[in-house]
Design a protein around this motif. Structure first.
Motif, PDB file in Angstrom:
ATOM      1  N   GLY A 126       0.818  -1.210   0.000  1.00  0.00           N
ATOM      2  CA  GLY A 126       0.000   0.000   0.000  1.00  0.00           C
ATOM      3  C   GLY A 126       0.854   1.263   0.000  1.00  0.00           C
ATOM      4  N   LEU A 127       1.937   1.239   0.778  1.00  0.00           N
ATOM      5  CA  LEU A 127       2.827   2.401   0.788  1.00  0.00           C
ATOM      6  C   LEU A 127       3.440   2.643  -0.591  1.00  0.00           C
ATOM      7  CD1 LEU A 127       4.696   1.948   4.210  1.00  0.00           C
ATOM      8  CD2 LEU A 127       3.006   3.700   3.611  1.00  0.00           C
ATOM      9  N   ILE A 128       3.755   1.564  -1.285  1.00  0.00           N
ATOM     10  CA  ILE A 128       4.390   1.715  -2.599  1.00  0.00           C
ATOM     11  C   ILE A 128       3.381   2.188  -3.642  1.00  0.00           C
ATOM     12  CG2 ILE A 128       5.504   0.464  -4.481  1.00  0.00           C
ATOM     13  CD1 ILE A 128       6.810  -1.328  -2.380  1.00  0.00           C
ATOM     14  N   PHE A 129       2.259   1.475  -3.720  1.00  0.00           N
ATOM     15  CA  PHE A 129       1.337   1.726  -4.830  1.00  0.00           C
ATOM     16  C   PHE A 129       0.345   2.857  -4.557  1.00  0.00           C
ATOM     17  CE2 PHE A 129       2.509  -2.789  -5.479  1.00  0.00           C
ATOM     18  CZ  PHE A 129       3.055  -2.671  -6.730  1.00  0.00           C
ATOM     19  N   LEU A 130       0.053   3.157  -3.299  1.00  0.00           N
ATOM     20  CA  LEU A 130      -0.928   4.200  -3.001  1.00  0.00           C
ATOM     21  C   LEU A 130      -0.301   5.492  -2.496  1.00  0.00           C
ATOM     22  CD1 LEU A 130      -3.782   2.164  -1.285  1.00  0.00           C
ATOM     23  CD2 LEU A 130      -3.566   2.842  -3.672  1.00  0.00           C
ATOM     24  N   VAL A 131       0.818   5.390  -1.795  1.00  0.00           N
ATOM     25  CA  VAL A 131       1.441   6.582  -1.217  1.00  0.00           C
ATOM     26  C   VAL A 131       2.569   7.101  -2.093  1.00  0.00           C
ATOM     27  CG1 VAL A 131       2.635   7.505   0.815  1.00  0.00           C
ATOM     28  CG2 VAL A 131       0.799   5.828   1.104  1.00  0.00           C
ATOM     29  N   LEU A 132       3.355   6.198  -2.667  1.00  0.00           N
ATOM     30  CA  LEU A 132       4.533   6.619  -3.430  1.00  0.00           C
ATOM     31  C   LEU A 132       4.224   6.848  -4.915  1.00  0.00           C
ATOM     32  CD1 LEU A 132       7.583   7.155  -3.524  1.00  0.00           C
ATOM     33  CD2 LEU A 132       7.921   4.706  -3.934  1.00  0.00           C
ATOM     34  N   PHE A 133       3.517   5.908  -5.548  1.00  0.00           N
ATOM     35  CA  PHE A 133       3.331   5.972  -7.003  1.00  0.00           C
ATOM     36  C   PHE A 133       2.532   7.199  -7.471  1.00  0.00           C
ATOM     37  CE2 PHE A 133       4.279   1.747  -9.283  1.00  0.00           C
ATOM     38  CZ  PHE A 133       5.508   1.670  -8.634  1.00  0.00           C
ATOM     39  N   PRO A 134       1.355   7.527  -6.916  1.00  0.00           N
ATOM     40  CA  PRO A 134       0.580   8.666  -7.452  1.00  0.00           C
ATOM     41  C   PRO A 134       1.306  10.003  -7.410  1.00  0.00           C
ATOM     42  CG  PRO A 134      -0.827   7.252  -6.134  1.00  0.00           C
ATOM     43  CD  PRO A 134       0.563   6.771  -5.913  1.00  0.00           C
ATOM     44  N   PRO A 135       1.887  10.425  -6.250  1.00  0.00           N
ATOM     45  CA  PRO A 135       2.593  11.715  -6.285  1.00  0.00           C
ATOM     46  C   PRO A 135       3.837  11.686  -7.160  1.00  0.00           C
ATOM     47  CG  PRO A 135       2.924  10.651  -4.160  1.00  0.00           C
ATOM     48  CD  PRO A 135       1.873   9.855  -4.882  1.00  0.00           C
ATOM     49  N   LEU A 136       4.522  10.546  -7.190  1.00  0.00           N
ATOM     50  CA  LEU A 136       5.693  10.454  -8.058  1.00  0.00           C
ATOM     51  C   LEU A 136       5.283  10.540  -9.524  1.00  0.00           C
ATOM     52  CD1 LEU A 136       8.743  10.055  -8.122  1.00  0.00           C
ATOM     53  CD2 LEU A 136       8.372   7.583  -8.171  1.00  0.00           C
ATOM     54  N   ALA A 137       4.127   9.968  -9.857  1.00  0.00           N
ATOM     55  CA  ALA A 137       3.639  10.041 -11.243  1.00  0.00           C
ATOM     56  C   ALA A 137       3.326  11.478 -11.646  1.00  0.00           C
ATOM     57  CB  ALA A 137       2.401   9.160 -11.404  1.00  0.00           C
ATOM     58  N   THR A 138       2.662  12.238 -10.775  1.00  0.00           N
ATOM     59  CA  THR A 138       2.341  13.630 -11.127  1.00  0.00           C
ATOM     60  C   THR A 138       3.605  14.486 -11.209  1.00  0.00           C
ATOM     61  OG1 THR A 138       1.944  14.156  -8.789  1.00  0.00           O
ATOM     62  CG2 THR A 138       0.049  13.487 -10.116  1.00  0.00           C
ATOM     63  N   LEU A 139       4.584  14.210 -10.345  1.00  0.00           N
ATOM     64  CA  LEU A 139       5.845  14.964 -10.420  1.00  0.00           C
ATOM     65  C   LEU A 139       6.573  14.671 -11.731  1.00  0.00           C
ATOM     66  CD1 LEU A 139       7.209  14.666  -6.763  1.00  0.00           C
ATOM     67  CD2 LEU A 139       6.302  16.698  -7.890  1.00  0.00           C
ATOM     68  N   ILE A 140       6.614  13.397 -12.120  1.00  0.00           N
ATOM     69  CA  ILE A 140       7.268  13.045 -13.384  1.00  0.00           C
ATOM     70  C   ILE A 140       6.508  13.653 -14.553  1.00  0.00           C
ATOM     71  CG2 ILE A 140       7.868  11.131 -14.909  1.00  0.00           C
ATOM     72  CD1 ILE A 140       8.376   9.435 -12.445  1.00  0.00           C
ATOM     73  N   ALA A 141       5.171  13.696 -14.448  1.00  0.00           N
ATOM     74  CA  ALA A 141       4.376  14.313 -15.518  1.00  0.00           C
ATOM     75  C   ALA A 141       4.674  15.803 -15.624  1.00  0.00           C
ATOM     76  CB  ALA A 141       2.887  14.089 -15.252  1.00  0.00           C
ATOM     77  N   ARG A 142       4.794  16.491 -14.492  1.00  0.00           N
ATOM     78  CA  ARG A 142       5.155  17.914 -14.530  1.00  0.00           C
ATOM     79  C   ARG A 142       6.545  18.095 -15.134  1.00  0.00           C
ATOM     80  NH1 ARG A 142       2.161  21.677 -11.903  1.00  0.00           N
ATOM     81  NH2 ARG A 142       0.529  20.991 -10.464  1.00  0.00           N
ATOM     82  N   LEU A 143       7.475  17.211 -14.782  1.00  0.00           N
ATOM     83  CA  LEU A 143       8.816  17.272 -15.369  1.00  0.00           C
ATOM     84  C   LEU A 143       8.751  17.051 -16.876  1.00  0.00           C
ATOM     85  CD1 LEU A 143      11.925  17.367 -15.137  1.00  0.00           C
ATOM     86  CD2 LEU A 143      11.866  14.912 -14.655  1.00  0.00           C
ATOM     87  N   SER A 144       7.929  16.114 -17.321  1.00  0.00           N
ATOM     88  CA  SER A 144       7.781  15.849 -18.752  1.00  0.00           C
ATOM     89  C   SER A 144       7.228  17.065 -19.479  1.00  0.00           C
ATOM     90  CB  SER A 144       6.857  14.646 -18.965  1.00  0.00           C
ATOM     91  OG  SER A 144       7.381  13.491 -18.322  1.00  0.00           O
ATOM     92  N   CYS A 145       6.237  17.723 -18.872  1.00  0.00           N
ATOM     93  CA  CYS A 145       5.670  18.935 -19.491  1.00  0.00           C
ATOM     94  C   CYS A 145       6.725  20.042 -19.586  1.00  0.00           C
ATOM     95  CB  CYS A 145       4.463  19.419 -18.689  1.00  0.00           C
ATOM     96  SG  CYS A 145       3.022  18.343 -18.812  1.00  0.00           S
ATOM     97  N   ALA A 146       7.533  20.183 -18.525  1.00  0.00           N
ATOM     98  CA  ALA A 146       8.583  21.207 -18.553  1.00  0.00           C
ATOM     99  C   ALA A 146       9.609  20.907 -19.647  1.00  0.00           C
ATOM    100  CB  ALA A 146       9.259  21.294 -17.193  1.00  0.00           C
ATOM    101  N   ILE A 147       9.983  19.642 -19.791  1.00  0.00           N
ATOM    102  CA  ILE A 147      10.940  19.260 -20.840  1.00  0.00           C
ATOM    103  C   ILE A 147      10.350  19.530 -22.219  1.00  0.00           C
ATOM    104  CG2 ILE A 147      12.117  17.302 -21.906  1.00  0.00           C
ATOM    105  CD1 ILE A 147      12.416  16.099 -19.117  1.00  0.00           C
ATOM    106  N   GLN A 148       9.086  19.134 -22.423  1.00  0.00           N
ATOM    107  CA  GLN A 148       8.460  19.332 -23.724  1.00  0.00           C
ATOM    108  C   GLN A 148       8.305  20.814 -24.039  1.00  0.00           C
ATOM    109  OE1 GLN A 148       8.210  17.111 -25.786  1.00  0.00           O
ATOM    110  NE2 GLN A 148       6.511  17.399 -27.209  1.00  0.00           N
ATOM    111  N   ARG A 149       7.917  21.597 -23.041  1.00  0.00           N
ATOM    112  CA  ARG A 149       7.774  23.038 -23.260  1.00  0.00           C
ATOM    113  C   ARG A 149       9.110  23.662 -23.655  1.00  0.00           C
ATOM    114  NH1 ARG A 149       5.917  24.076 -18.700  1.00  0.00           N
ATOM    115  NH2 ARG A 149       3.679  24.148 -19.153  1.00  0.00           N
ATOM    116  N   HIS A 150      10.189  23.251 -22.979  1.00  0.00           N
ATOM    117  CA  HIS A 150      11.515  23.786 -23.306  1.00  0.00           C
ATOM    118  C   HIS A 150      11.939  23.362 -24.697  1.00  0.00           C
ATOM    119  CE1 HIS A 150      15.638  25.102 -22.776  1.00  0.00           C
ATOM    120  NE2 HIS A 150      16.035  23.903 -23.154  1.00  0.00           N
ATOM    121  N   ARG A 151      11.649  22.130 -25.093  1.00  0.00           N
ATOM    122  CA  ARG A 151      12.028  21.666 -26.430  1.00  0.00           C
ATOM    123  C   ARG A 151      11.294  22.456 -27.511  1.00  0.00           C
ATOM    124  NH1 ARG A 151      10.328  16.418 -27.479  1.00  0.00           N
ATOM    125  NH2 ARG A 151      11.890  16.223 -29.113  1.00  0.00           N
TER     126      ARG A 151
END
Length: 464
Positions: free
Chosen positions: A92-117
């Motif tokens: 539960g800690l891995i899939f419910l606590v760690l994965f969702p916020p890490l996914a949104t952070l990586i998505a924000r990073l992806s948007c920043a990379i794409q915007r810069h490109r």
């Protein structure tokens, strides 16, 4: 009538697609190939947030199904239910606590990379709200939660997924056609030398067919590159740069940036007019007054000399009127008011020291405001060409771009064959043009590679 409009729309769409495919240099196509290959590599990162959320959702479903089954079996035996809590808590800690916020952070990073490109390669810009600014939009403990699980975070996940799928599609086509086609052609060409020395005619013909097919595939791939890049840019505009909340934020940022520039521009224009009037018309009016005073003093004693002075005063008054017309023409020329852009643009082109070809295709006149802004854009662009471009020829085109209902645009394009490399911060007046066009929700685009000239395009709402 509707069928005619639809046919016209299809023709314009086909013409726009043809221009996008063929009106690109091979250098731009090569940059597009490299960009699409980078998109293919980055697609793994872009798809990671959706994969993590999918894994978390799958874990929830599987765990829920497993627990229900175990509970039903145990309830049949007795009411004391024993579950493997240790494994459940860790998972539960891995899939419910760690994965969702890490996914949104990586998505924000992806948007920043794409915007810069997109900004660094194609000049597509949009507001990127800094992390601290976004965290400060909420209060207290909800700042971090809003940043991790707010609407912007899930929008980033959606765009990251779309960009990843698009990167796989576009990059796969590019790799399959361009890279693989060139590689196969080169390998087959090297093998052709051995077959020419010692090989059957059928093998040589087959190898020549492979070479021709590979080169043809690479050529088709190069033709498709602008369409694939345009599709990626359009998806970015729709999802990353043109969302409702993004438009509001961008509008606020643009207003903050342009407000002081417009105040400074208005003050500079006021000082220019004041200087022109003081150094020109005011001094000439003073000369007219003095000439009239001299004529009045000699009216009784020397009428001939008085008449000569009156003639001189009349000539000076005509010069003052011409000077005032020059000042007024810088504000809003009479020919624009009376006859529109079709008559005003050739007049503006005639004052440019560089040869200008004017092409106006306007079936009717846009609004007065749109005409005024368009005329100012062309005049300022021609001034920039004369001062900075070192160009030999300039082309100005004005046309009406049909949209949906009231979304027609007045499109003005100024193209020169000069040095290129136009920079807003180099005193070229591009910020002033951008402010004027943006004030009526228009769009200004500048394509100015170094050594390849400059293309300035202004899209102004027809009914601005």
């Amino acid at each position: 009538m509707a069928g005619t409009l639809a046919a016209g729309g299809r023709k314009r769409a086909v013409r726009a697609a043809a221009e996008l495919v063929f009106a690109r240099s091979w250098g731009e196509r090569l940059i597009g190939v490299l960009h699409l290959m980078a998109s293919l590599v980055l697609s793994a990162l872009y798809l990671l947030p959706a994969a993590m959320l999918a894994v978390a959702a799958a874990w929830i479903v599987l765990r829920a199904a497993g627990l229900v089954r175990k509970i039903s079996e145990r309830v049949a035996q007795d009411l004391a239910v024993t579950l493997p809590l240790g494994d459940l808590v860790i998972e539960g800690l891995i899939f419910l606590v760690l994965f969702p916020p890490l996914a949104t952070l990586i998505a924000r990073l992806s948007c920043a990379i794409q915007r810069h490109r997109l900004e660094s390669v194609f000049g597509v810009t949009g507001p990127g709200a800094p992390v601290l600014e976004m965290l400060s939009t909420s209060t207290g403990r909800f700042r971090v939660l809003g940043f991790l699980f707010g609407r912007d975070a899930w929008t980033a996940v959606v765009y990251s997924t779309a960009a990843g799928l698009q990167g796989l599609f576009s990059g796969g086509i590019t790799i399959g056609l361009v890279v693989y086609g060139i590689a196969v052609s080169i390998g087959s060409f090297l093998g052709l030398g051995y077959l020419v020395i010692d090989g059957a005619a059928a093998d040589i013909a087959r190898l020549v067919t492979v070479i021709v097919g590979g080169l043809l595939a690479a050529f088709v791939g190069f033709l498709l590159v602008p369409l694939l890049v345009g599709l990626e840019v359009e998806v970015a505009r729709r999802l990353l740069l043109d969302g409702a909340d993004v438009r509001v934020r961008r509008r606020l940022l643009e207003v903050q940036d342009s407000r002081l520039r417009m105040v400074d521009a208005a003050e500079a224009e006021r000082r220019r007019i004041e200087r022109d009037l003081h150094d020109g018309a005011q001094q000439q009016l003073l000369a007219v007054t003095m000439t009239l005073a001299r004529a009045r003093a000699r009216f009784d004693r020397d009428p001939e000399q008085a008449r000569s002075l009156l003639d001189q005063a009349q000539a000076e008054a005509k010069e003052v009127m011409a000077e005032l017309r020059e000042v007024a023409r810088g504000l809003h020329p009479r020919v624009l008011t009376d006859h529109g852009l079709e008559a005003a643009l050739p007049v503006a082109a005639g004052r440019c020291p560089v040869p200008v070809r004017v092409d106006v295709d306007l079936p009717d006149r846009p609004s007065r405001r749109a005409e005024g802004i368009g005329y100012y854009v062309v005049c300022e662009a021609l001034t920039n060409v004369a001062k900075h471009a070192a160009a030999d020829n300039v082309a100005v085109r004005a046309e009406r771009v049909r949209g949906n209902r009231r979304d027609d645009l007045l499109r003005l394009t100024v193209t020169d064959d000069g040095a290129g490399g136009a920079e807003p911060d180099a005193g070229t007046g591009l910020y002033g043009l951008w402010d004027r066009v943006n004030a009526v929700d228009g769009a200004l685009r500048v394509h100015s590679p170094v050594g390849e000239g400059t293309v300035l395009t202004a899209d102004i709402p027809w009914e601005a």
